[in-house]
Design an enzyme around this catalytic site. Structure first.
Site, short mmCIF file in Angstrom:
data_model
loop_
_atom_site.label_atom_id
_atom_site.label_comp_id
_atom_site.label_asym_id
_atom_site.label_seq_id
_atom_site.Cartn_x
_atom_site.Cartn_y
_atom_site.Cartn_z
N GLU A 1 75.73 -29.95 20.86
CA GLU A 1 76.75 -28.89 20.63
C GLU A 1 76.70 -28.00 21.55
O GLU A 1 77.84 -27.48 21.87
CB GLU A 1 76.01 -28.38 19.40
CG GLU A 1 76.18 -29.16 17.92
CD GLU A 1 75.14 -28.60 16.86
OE1 GLU A 1 75.93 -28.60 15.71
OE2 GLU A 1 74.16 -28.24 16.89
N GLU B 1 70.71 -35.06 13.02
CA GLU B 1 70.35 -33.93 11.99
C GLU B 1 70.33 -34.82 10.43
O GLU B 1 69.54 -34.32 9.80
CB GLU B 1 71.04 -32.81 11.80
CG GLU B 1 70.92 -31.91 13.20
CD GLU B 1 71.93 -32.20 14.36
OE1 GLU B 1 71.77 -31.49 15.39
OE2 GLU B 1 72.53 -33.38 14.30
#
Length: 697
Positions: free
Chosen positions: A105, A125
């Site tokens: 990210e 995640e």
């Protein structure tokens, strides 16, 4: 600060330096923002390069800060990414090793990205019961397409950078570079320093999938492949939002989903499993600095199912193995099965032919103990009988070189007594592999009262090398896993006596999330194994009562799938269980003989009794020091017994119910007609923690 800053040839280089994976802790996040500000203020700086120190770019969040205030301290990762996007000077992410989770990210917030071949890219995640929380579900579809992004996000799987770079239309990597990454990144930054406007991922459009049913089908597929898991479904919601909403609205949606998931039981359980697996490798009184014994050659005694599977574990890790048997036909049969297993992997494309041949080249066989004398470690995998194992260890004591580790694959026997057969008890340890050993991740490391600390440190390192989750157990009958499983089985028998049916118990357990119910497990493993253990224990512990139900079906020769009948009937060549009238007649006969009037039993009661029977035994195991921590017990059940991962293991599940509630339920079971008050008496540790309002973990 966990970053460094320097200027070279008009390019500011911000280096993430937070070992071991440059996790995005608070000081790292602050260092990036401060470095950006410094670069903006310096007229001599034309561009910025963001790079990771050591072997990786960034592995994501700093797990050492999980649950602490630092994890939420300013600047947050979202703030860092906004600062990167808003930079008036181009920022180039120079990526190597791994770029995962928040690290990816972060890179997506940069204007450009260059990477070296072999870099592993992932948003993992979902495996913690979460969705990416800093725009990953919104930005990744903009650079690799919706289909590829959804596959990565819902599986958490890593993908090599060069594979992504070759995808048509991808905008994730601007260049794949060989050689010195920093030099290449600085050169690239100089080349694009004057380019305006600066490109950002947020300005890229998202192409909707060609198939209008794409997201619907994805949800249906995940409902099957990731059964009962919430996070994969929410990942689909987030990626769909990337298609239907603006980036900022999509990020707000993603953040709302993340916040709800992180507070939920599934994420709590999956994070518990993540940390528990790492904690299991730590032995309180064995320092990390303990010297390790050299393990370069291994011997395995016994070429049966367990011995063959154990052998494959070491061959897979590149460790030479000598396989010992007493008869050539036993060796031939065992080696044939190993070959067959590997050839099946080759046929499915899971193993390259040259790797198969390399693994088999590491295998040698013998009929003589003399040929294994120089092995660094020998693992006994013979019949589960103390007399047989004693003979093996007496022979090993005679022939093995000094310092060799002598390990037993016993599943229940006293490792202290096995060690005492030898003149070197400090070299003896239990290594309880689970069947099939080449597949199952769990390895119970049984520490006898004699086992040397360097032996423990060494076998834990070996376990890691062969990709096992090693959990240390003290010596007791059944160790951690089988000792608790016995109580689970005892309750399953009791439920049959009281009115439940075999299929009902199995279906209730499987609906809860177990891979298989207790009776299907029995049929798969072989009911004769439990039958033999019960016979032994009746001799050793005559005061312990066992339901006659299990013995009754074994006396009919119903040993399971291997003979075509067990708790269920099986058609020839098929594994599908068929309810058995003969078994039900056995159950009815036991009820009649014991004067039991069957009653309706709910699925909820079935699950509670099965699981809480294990929890109570687990509390005793902790009290006795057989396990050093509750999370170790959970790891045994998550990796070796099919306990649903998203429930975190029996001890965490009890914590989430609340221990006062657990004690209340147990008292209720004891008070039912025919209830076993002795069985349902809370263990001292359970009673104490419940009274104090505390938890196991």
């Amino acid at each position: 600060m966990s970053t460094s800053y320097q200027v070279t040839h008009g390019v500011a280089v911000i280096t993430l330096d937070n070992p071991p994976v440059n996790g995005l802790g608070q000081s790292t996040r602050a260092g990036i923002v401060d470095g950006l500000a410094q670069a903006q203020a310096d007229a001599a700086v034309q561009a910025v390069v963001l790079i990771g120190a050591g072997k990786v770019f960034c592995g994501g969040a700093d797990i050492r800060e999980f649950g602490s205030p630092k994890a939420f301290a300013a600047p947050g990762l979202h703030d860092v990414i906004l600062a990167l996007e808003a930079s008036g000077k181009p920022v180039v992410a120079a990526i190597h090793g791994v770029v995962m989770g928040g690290g990816l990210e972060l890179a997506l917030g940069c204007h450009y990205r260059v990477a070296v071949p072999g870099t592993q890219v992932a948003l993992p995640e979902v495996n913690l019961g979460l969705v990416p929380g800093a725009g990953g579900t919104q930005r990744l579809p903009r650079v690799v397409g919706v289909e590829a992004a959804l596959q990565m996000i819902t599986t958490g799987a890593s993908v090599p950078a060069e594979k992504l770079a070759k995808a048509p239309g991808q905008k994730l990597f601007d260049r794949i570079v060989d050689g010195d990454l920093l030099a290449a990144a600085v050169s690239f930054a100089q080349d694009i320093a004057a380019v305006r406007p600066l490109p950002t991922v947020r300005d890229l459009a998202v192409a909707a999938p060609a198939d209008p049913e794409f997201f619907k089908q994805a949800r249906a597929d995940l409902a099957k492949s990731r059964r009962n898991l919430e996070a994969p479904q929410r990942c689909v919601d987030c990626v769909e939002a990337a298609v239907t909403q603006s980036l900022d609205d999509g990020i707000a949606f993603e953040r709302d989903v993340f916040t709800k998931l992180v507070a939920g039981d599934q994420s709590r359980a999956l994070r518990h499993a993540f940390f528990g697996e790492r904690a299991a490798s730590k032995i309180p009184d064995v320092p990390d600095s303990t010297p390790l014994r050299k393990i370069e050659k291994v011997a395995v005694i016994g070429a049966g199912t367990m011995g063959g599977g154990i052998t494959m574990c070491f061959l897979n890790a590149g460790v030479p193995v000598t396989l010992l048997e007493m008869k050539q036909e036993a060796i031939d049969r065992g080696v044939g099965i190993i070959r067959k297993n590997y050839e099946a992997q080759v046929a499915k494309g899971k193993l390259a032919q040259d790797k198969y041949e390399a693994r088999m080249a590491l295998l040698s066989t013998t009929l003589s103990y003399d040929d294994i004398a120089q092995a660094d470690m020998v693992i006994e995998a013979v019949f589960e009988d103390f007399g047989v194992k004693s003979q093996v260890f007496a022979k090993l004591d005679q022939v093995m070189k000094p310092g060799a580790i002598l390990a037993s694959n016993t599943s229940t026997l006293d490792v202290d007594k096995i060690a005492e057969v030898t003149q070197r008890p400090s070299d003896v340890v239990g290594l309880h592999f689970f069947s099939p050993a080449n597949v199952m991740r769990l390895l119970e490391v049984v520490r006898s009262k004699h086992t040397a600390k360097d032996v423990m440190a060494t076998v834990m390192a070996v376990a890691k090398k062969i990709k096992k989750v090693a959990v240390v157990s003290g010596v007791c009958d059944g160790f951690i896993g089988n000792r608790m499983f016995e109580q689970y089985v005892r309750q399953s028998f009791a439920l049959l006596e009281e009115g439940a049916s075999v299929p009902q118990v199995d279906k209730a357990a499987e609906a809860f999330g177990f891979a298989m119910g207790p009776f299907r497990v029995g049929d798969l493993a072989g009911n004769d194994i439990g039958f033999a253990i019960r016979k032994r224990r009746r001799l050793e512990q005559p005061d312990v009562e066992y339901s006659p139900v299990g013995d009754a079906i074994c006396e009919l020769g119903r040993f399971g799938q291997k003979v075509g009948k067990g708790w269920y009937d099986y058609e020839a060549g098929k594994r599908e269980p068929v309810p058995s009238a003969e078994v039900q007649a056995c159950i009815d006969k036991v009820r009649l003989e014991k004067g039991i009037t069957p009653r309706a039993i709910s699925d909820e009661e079935i699950v509670q009794r099965l699981v809480l029977a294990m929890v109570n035994e687990g509390a005793k195991i902790l009290e006795e020091g057989i396990a050093s921590k509750a999370s170790d017990i959970d790891m045994v059940y998550l990796t070796g017994y099919g306990f649903p991962l998203y429930r975190g293991g029996p001890m965490l599940y009890a914590d989430m119910i609340g221990l006062p509630k657990v004690v209340e339920l147990m008292k209720g079971f004891a008070g039912q007609p025919g209830g076993d008050s002795a069985f349902w008496t809370p263990a001292p540790r359970l009673a104490r923690l419940a009274a104090e309002g505390k938890t196991f973990n």
